[in-house]
Structure formats: structure tokens, C-alpha cells
Motif scaffolding. Structure first.
Motif, PDB file in Angstrom:
ATOM      1  N   VAL A   1      90.859  88.195 119.678  1.00  0.00           N
ATOM      2  CA  VAL A   1      90.198  88.177 120.981  1.00  0.00           C
ATOM      3  C   VAL A   1      88.961  89.068 120.856  1.00  0.00           C
ATOM      4  O   VAL A   1      89.055  90.198 120.368  1.00  0.00           O
ATOM      5  CB  VAL A   1      91.125  88.694 122.099  1.00  0.00           C
ATOM      6  N   SER A   2      87.813  88.565 121.266  1.00  0.00           N
ATOM      7  CA  SER A   2      86.575  89.338 121.149  1.00  0.00           C
ATOM      8  C   SER A   2      86.595  90.524 122.105  1.00  0.00           C
ATOM      9  O   SER A   2      87.331  90.536 123.102  1.00  0.00           O
ATOM     10  CB  SER A   2      85.372  88.452 121.470  1.00  0.00           C
ATOM     11  N   ASN A   3      85.756  91.516 121.824  1.00  0.00           N
ATOM     12  CA  ASN A   3      85.654  92.674 122.710  1.00  0.00           C
ATOM     13  C   ASN A   3      85.198  92.271 124.102  1.00  0.00           C
ATOM     14  O   ASN A   3      85.621  92.855 125.097  1.00  0.00           O
ATOM     15  CB  ASN A   3      84.695  93.710 122.117  1.00  0.00           C
ATOM     16  N   GLU A   4      84.321  91.278 124.170  1.00  0.00           N
ATOM     17  CA  GLU A   4      83.850  90.807 125.479  1.00  0.00           C
ATOM     18  C   GLU A   4      84.998  90.199 126.285  1.00  0.00           C
ATOM     19  O   GLU A   4      85.139  90.461 127.487  1.00  0.00           O
ATOM     20  CB  GLU A   4      82.739  89.768 125.292  1.00  0.00           C
ATOM     21  N   GLU A   5      85.821  89.394 125.627  1.00  0.00           N
ATOM     22  CA  GLU A   5      86.942  88.775 126.340  1.00  0.00           C
ATOM     23  C   GLU A   5      87.989  89.820 126.708  1.00  0.00           C
ATOM     24  O   GLU A   5      88.627  89.736 127.763  1.00  0.00           O
ATOM     25  CB  GLU A   5      87.576  87.661 125.492  1.00  0.00           C
ATOM     26  N   LYS A   6      88.177  90.821 125.851  1.00  0.00           N
ATOM     27  CA  LYS A   6      89.108  91.903 126.185  1.00  0.00           C
ATOM     28  C   LYS A   6      88.703  92.585 127.490  1.00  0.00           C
ATOM     29  O   LYS A   6      89.554  92.901 128.337  1.00  0.00           O
ATOM     30  CB  LYS A   6      89.158  92.934 125.055  1.00  0.00           C
ATOM     31  N   GLN A   7      87.419  92.810 127.661  1.00  0.00           N
ATOM     32  CA  GLN A   7      86.942  93.435 128.901  1.00  0.00           C
ATOM     33  C   GLN A   7      87.302  92.590 130.117  1.00  0.00           C
ATOM     34  O   GLN A   7      87.650  93.110 131.180  1.00  0.00           O
ATOM     35  CB  GLN A   7      85.427  93.648 128.831  1.00  0.00           C
ATOM     36  N   THR A   8      87.226  91.280 129.959  1.00  0.00           N
ATOM     37  CA  THR A   8      87.563  90.368 131.060  1.00  0.00           C
ATOM     38  C   THR A   8      89.007  90.544 131.505  1.00  0.00           C
ATOM     39  O   THR A   8      89.327  90.425 132.699  1.00  0.00           O
ATOM     40  CB  THR A   8      87.327  88.909 130.625  1.00  0.00           C
ATOM     41  N   TYR A   9      89.894  90.833 130.545  1.00  0.00           N
ATOM     42  CA  TYR A   9      91.317  90.915 130.848  1.00  0.00           C
ATOM     43  C   TYR A   9      91.839  92.349 130.868  1.00  0.00           C
ATOM     44  O   TYR A   9      93.043  92.571 130.818  1.00  0.00           O
ATOM     45  CB  TYR A   9      92.109  90.072 129.846  1.00  0.00           C
ATOM     46  N   ALA A  10      90.928  93.320 130.960  1.00  0.00           N
ATOM     47  CA  ALA A  10      91.340  94.718 131.041  1.00  0.00           C
ATOM     48  C   ALA A  10      91.930  95.003 132.421  1.00  0.00           C
ATOM     49  O   ALA A  10      91.392  94.568 133.442  1.00  0.00           O
ATOM     50  CB  ALA A  10      90.147  95.638 130.776  1.00  0.00           C
ATOM     51  N   GLY A  11      93.043  95.724 132.443  1.00  0.00           N
ATOM     52  CA  GLY A  11      93.670  96.071 133.708  1.00  0.00           C
ATOM     53  C   GLY A  11      92.917  97.204 134.402  1.00  0.00           C
ATOM     54  O   GLY A  11      92.370  98.093 133.746  1.00  0.00           O
TER      55      GLY A  11
ATOM     56  N   ILE B   1      93.837 100.002 135.762  1.00  0.00           N
ATOM     57  CA  ILE B   1      95.102 100.740 135.748  1.00  0.00           C
ATOM     58  C   ILE B   1      95.166 101.807 136.832  1.00  0.00           C
ATOM     59  O   ILE B   1      96.136 101.883 137.598  1.00  0.00           O
ATOM     60  CB  ILE B   1      95.328 101.357 134.353  1.00  0.00           C
ATOM     61  N   LYS B   2      94.155 102.641 136.905  1.00  0.00           N
ATOM     62  CA  LYS B   2      94.185 103.753 137.860  1.00  0.00           C
ATOM     63  C   LYS B   2      94.214 103.261 139.301  1.00  0.00           C
ATOM     64  O   LYS B   2      94.932 103.808 140.140  1.00  0.00           O
ATOM     65  CB  LYS B   2      92.983 104.669 137.637  1.00  0.00           C
ATOM     66  N   ALA B   3      93.487 102.204 139.586  1.00  0.00           N
ATOM     67  CA  ALA B   3      93.403 101.704 140.965  1.00  0.00           C
ATOM     68  C   ALA B   3      94.660 100.940 141.375  1.00  0.00           C
ATOM     69  O   ALA B   3      95.112 101.044 142.519  1.00  0.00           O
ATOM     70  CB  ALA B   3      92.179 100.813 141.122  1.00  0.00           C
ATOM     71  N   THR B   4      95.240 100.179 140.448  1.00  0.00           N
ATOM     72  CA  THR B   4      96.359  99.303 140.816  1.00  0.00           C
ATOM     73  C   THR B   4      97.734  99.885 140.505  1.00  0.00           C
ATOM     74  O   THR B   4      98.738  99.411 141.032  1.00  0.00           O
ATOM     75  CB  THR B   4      96.242  97.962 140.072  1.00  0.00           C
ATOM     76  N   GLY B   5      97.791 100.895 139.610  1.00  0.00           N
ATOM     77  CA  GLY B   5      99.101 101.399 139.189  1.00  0.00           C
ATOM     78  C   GLY B   5      99.868 100.372 138.393  1.00  0.00           C
ATOM     79  O   GLY B   5     101.100 100.368 138.379  1.00  0.00           O
ATOM     80  N   SER B   6      99.136  99.498 137.691  1.00  0.00           N
ATOM     81  CA  SER B   6      99.754  98.441 136.902  1.00  0.00           C
ATOM     82  C   SER B   6      99.098  98.380 135.529  1.00  0.00           C
ATOM     83  O   SER B   6      97.876  98.514 135.410  1.00  0.00           O
ATOM     84  CB  SER B   6      99.594  97.087 137.600  1.00  0.00           C
ATOM     85  N   TYR B   7      99.915  98.143 134.496  1.00  0.00           N
ATOM     86  CA  TYR B   7      99.401  98.023 133.138  1.00  0.00           C
ATOM     87  C   TYR B   7      99.102  96.582 132.745  1.00  0.00           C
ATOM     88  O   TYR B   7      98.744  96.323 131.599  1.00  0.00           O
ATOM     89  CB  TYR B   7     100.409  98.583 132.130  1.00  0.00           C
ATOM     90  N   GLN B   8      99.276  95.624 133.645  1.00  0.00           N
ATOM     91  CA  GLN B   8      99.121  94.225 133.250  1.00  0.00           C
ATOM     92  C   GLN B   8      97.719  93.970 132.695  1.00  0.00           C
ATOM     93  O   GLN B   8      96.716  94.359 133.288  1.00  0.00           O
ATOM     94  CB  GLN B   8      99.396  93.305 134.431  1.00  0.00           C
ATOM     95  N   GLY B   9      97.679  93.293 131.544  1.00  0.00           N
ATOM     96  CA  GLY B   9      96.415  93.074 130.848  1.00  0.00           C
ATOM     97  C   GLY B   9      96.225  94.120 129.766  1.00  0.00           C
ATOM     98  O   GLY B   9      97.182  94.723 129.272  1.00  0.00           O
TER      99      GLY B   9
END
Length: 366
Positions: A84-94, A96-104
Motif C-alpha cells: 500500500v503506498s504512503n499516499e493510500e495509507k494516509q487515506t485510511y489513517a485513523g 485516533i485521538k479524536a475518535t478513540g478508535s484504532y480502526q485503520g
């Protein structure tokens, strides 16, 4: 398992075993194939009870996946990092701090470790309901296998372990299973995780610690044993000891939620990740996990009414709840997830880094 006609995945080559004579923890082993009978569960329950009282960790073998099936899952676990490219990773980054969720994705350099040094680990987290979020293109053909893996971990690993631990508390066998429902609202998830080597300057500034000593915040963590020696646990004698790789075995540990529910009878053991020994330096460390949590609406208060053991032993949580009420699993997981590696920590009298989350004292150890 899925059909034999599987999407092609580039094989992942693990590091060779360490050549050093490391000070390994002597952890008990349970055979999950023996949990299918009443007699087997009765014998294993005593082993699991004592292991989780004294160590908080154990090995599990004969869990239902063959070595080749396990190898396939490690191959899949490597996909979100290498394909997965770094650009696509950014698209699916969670967020975390705002949602309290690690998904992604949790991308590198997100957590502060020590002395201005941030982490060099990446992980990709998939809720047991794999349809809950979109995933990178390279993972989409593999979702049926990931879903099957999550269901296997839940039904054939987590639930048998929970039955053994319930027996150890003299509760009905399914008392803990019934609050860990696969289809209930919650955040139980599969995690693929990869540690990358760090610079010597970073190692020096952090005293070779890659992830501070901590407890997990769910109920049970399932780690599929892998070759790179880096995981250490803090044992009752106050010494850090390495966790040894056992081929096609699972490393199981108790986490906060189960410590709370058991009134401190089962211990969420402090563990950390450190720089591997010299023979394994330069290799990446690929992890395959199943992080289990009670259903979101479960209140993490001791189950005194249903456990004669808790009634006899008393609640032993050392004031971790402070003066407040026990949080629900949802409140606890969101608080721990949002704060980890991002909050200001203070030293207590023992030298541990301390924060208070939802009224509960949380410690981190170097």
C-alpha cells in the motif's frame, strides 16, 4: 477456512531465531484441543487460573490453524505495509485521538516514547466486522480470509480461554463468554503490526525501549507467536523477562477489562517491546493479533455477585478506580485509545509514568 483458490500474496520471510541465550519467562502452556470436554476444561482451568494469577500470560497450542494457515495469515498481515503506498495509507489513517478508535492505520511517529523520540511502528486495525470501514485496495480480495480469521480467534480461541477463566472464578462457564458477543456493538479487532529498526541515537535516548511497559485495555489479547525477540513481561519478582517464540503457538495475556471484572484476581501484566538482541537487529518485526474486549455496554465492575472466588478473595484493584464508578467498556477503550502516547504523564513515587483516564489510574513503565 476459505476455498483453496486463494488470491496470490507475496510470501513474508521471518527473521531467523535469535542466537543469544536470553532470560526467557517460563510460561505455562495449555492445549486448546482439550477444551472440548468437561474433563479437559476442568484440568486446564486450574492451569489457566494459576497462570493468569501469577504471570498474566500463557501459551496456547493446538488452536485449530495449521502451520501453513498461520504462515498465510502472516503473509496477509504484511500486505498493508508493503503493498500500500504512503499516499493510500494516509487515506485510511485513523483519527485516533479524536475518535478513540484504532480502526485503520496507526502510522509511524504517532506516539511519543521518551526524550523526544517517537515510535517506529505501524499497524493496521480491522474490526471483527470487516465491513465496518473501507480498506486499502490490496486488502480487499483478502477480507474473506481476514473475517474467517477473526471468527476463528473469537470462537475457537477467545471463548475457550474465557470458559477456563470463568471456571477459575467458580462462575458459570459461559459467564464471560456471554459478555463477549461476536455481533454485539464493540471494537474487538484484528491487528497487523510492523516494527521497523531505529537509529542508534534513538535507541540511546529511549534506553532501547520501543514501546513502554503497559497493560492492554481490553479483556484478552491473542498474539500469534513470531520469531523476533522483543516482547518482555514484568514478573512478580520485579524482573523483565523475554517471551520466547514457540512455532505456531499463541501468546495469551489478560488485559485491564478482565482484571477489573475479576476484582483483580486475574492480573493485567505489564509488558513492553525493546530492541531485539544483536543477532536479529536490522529485521522488521511483523505481528498478528486479536484484541478482544467485552461488549461496549458492559460495566467494568467486579463480578462479585456471580463469583464466589471474588467474594472470598475480596476486590484487589489497589484503588485503580479512585473514588469514581467503574466505566463501561466503551468509555474505557475510547479513553485509553485517545490518550495513549499523546497525554502528559507524571511520575509517581515508584518512578512510573502515570495518567488518570476516566477516573482510573494508568501506569507506564520504562
Amino acid at each position: 477456512m476459505p476455498s483453496r483458490t486463494l488470491p496470490p500474496v507475496e510470501p513474508y520471510t521471518p527473521a531467523p531465531p535469535p542466537t543469544e541465550d536470553l532470560d526467557y519467562a517460563d510460561l505455562p502452556v495449555i492445549d486448546l484441543s482439550k477444551t472440548t470436554t468437561l474433563e479437559g476444561r476442568a484440568k486446564l482451568a486450574a492451569v489457566a487460573r494459576d497462570a493468569m494469577r501469577n504471570y498474566g500470560f500463557l501459551y496456547a497450542i493446538n488452536h485449530g490453524y495449521t502451520p501453513s494457515e498461520t504462515k498465510r495469515m502472516f503473509d496477509i498481515a504484511n500486505v498493508p505495509f508493503e503493498h500500500v503506498s504512503n499516499e493510500e495509507k494516509q487515506t485510511y489513517a485513523g483519527n485516533i485521538k479524536a475518535t478513540g478508535s484504532y480502526q485503520g492505520y496507526k502510522l509511524r511517529n504517532y506516539w511519543h516514547i521518551d526524550n523526544g523520540v517517537h515510535d517506529q511502528l505501524e499497524h493496521y486495525n480491522i474490526n471483527r466486522d470487516v465491513t465496518k470501514k473501507q480498506h486499502p485496495q490490496a486488502l480487499r480480495p483478502l477480507l474473506p480470509e481476514i473475517e474467517a480469521f477473526a471468527k476463528h480467534c473469537h470462537s475457537n480461541v477467545l471463548h475457550p480461554i474465557l470458559r477456563l477463566l470463568a471456571i477459575g472464578l467458580e462462575m458459570p462457564e459461559d459467564a464471560l463468554v456471554n459478555i463477549h458477543n461476536y455481533y454485539a456493538k464493540g471494537e474487538t479487532y484484528v491487528r497487523f503490526m510492523k516494527y521497523y529498526p531505529r537509529s542508534e541515537e534513538e535507541e540511546e535516548k529511549t534506553n532501547n525501549v520501543w514501546l513502554k511497559g503497559h497493560t492492554d485495555f481490553g479483556s484478552i489479547t491473542v498474539l500469534w507467536s513470531q520469531a523476533v525477540a522483543a516482547l518482555q513481561i514484568l514478573l512478580p519478582d520485579g524482573k523483565w523477562r523475554w517471551v520466547k517464540h514457540v512455532e505456531n503457538a499463541l501468546v495469551i495475556n489478560v488485559a485491564d477489562a478482565l482484571e477489573f471484572l475479576s476484582g483483580g484476581f486475574y492480573k493485567a501484566t505489564i509488558h513492553r517491546v525493546v530492541q531485539p538482541p544483536p543477532s536479529q537487529r536490522g529485521y522488521t518485526r511483523l505481528g498478528l493479533f486479536y484484541f478482544a474486549m467485552p461488549d461496549d455496554d458492559v460495566v467494568l465492575a467486579p463480578l462479585e455477585k456471580v463469583s464466589p472466588v471474588i467474594q472470598r478473595e475480596g476486590v484487589q484493584l489497589d484503588g485503580r478506580f479512585g473514588d469514581g464508578e467503574a466505566p463501561t467498556m466503551e468509555v474505557w477503550r475510547r479513553g485509553r485509545t485517545s490518550a495513549y502516547g499523546k497525554s502528559e504523564l507524571k511520575k509517581d513515587e515508584s518512578g512510573a509514568d502515570v495518567e488518570v483516564i476516566n477516573g482510573v489510574v494508568v501506569k507506564h513503565y520504562n
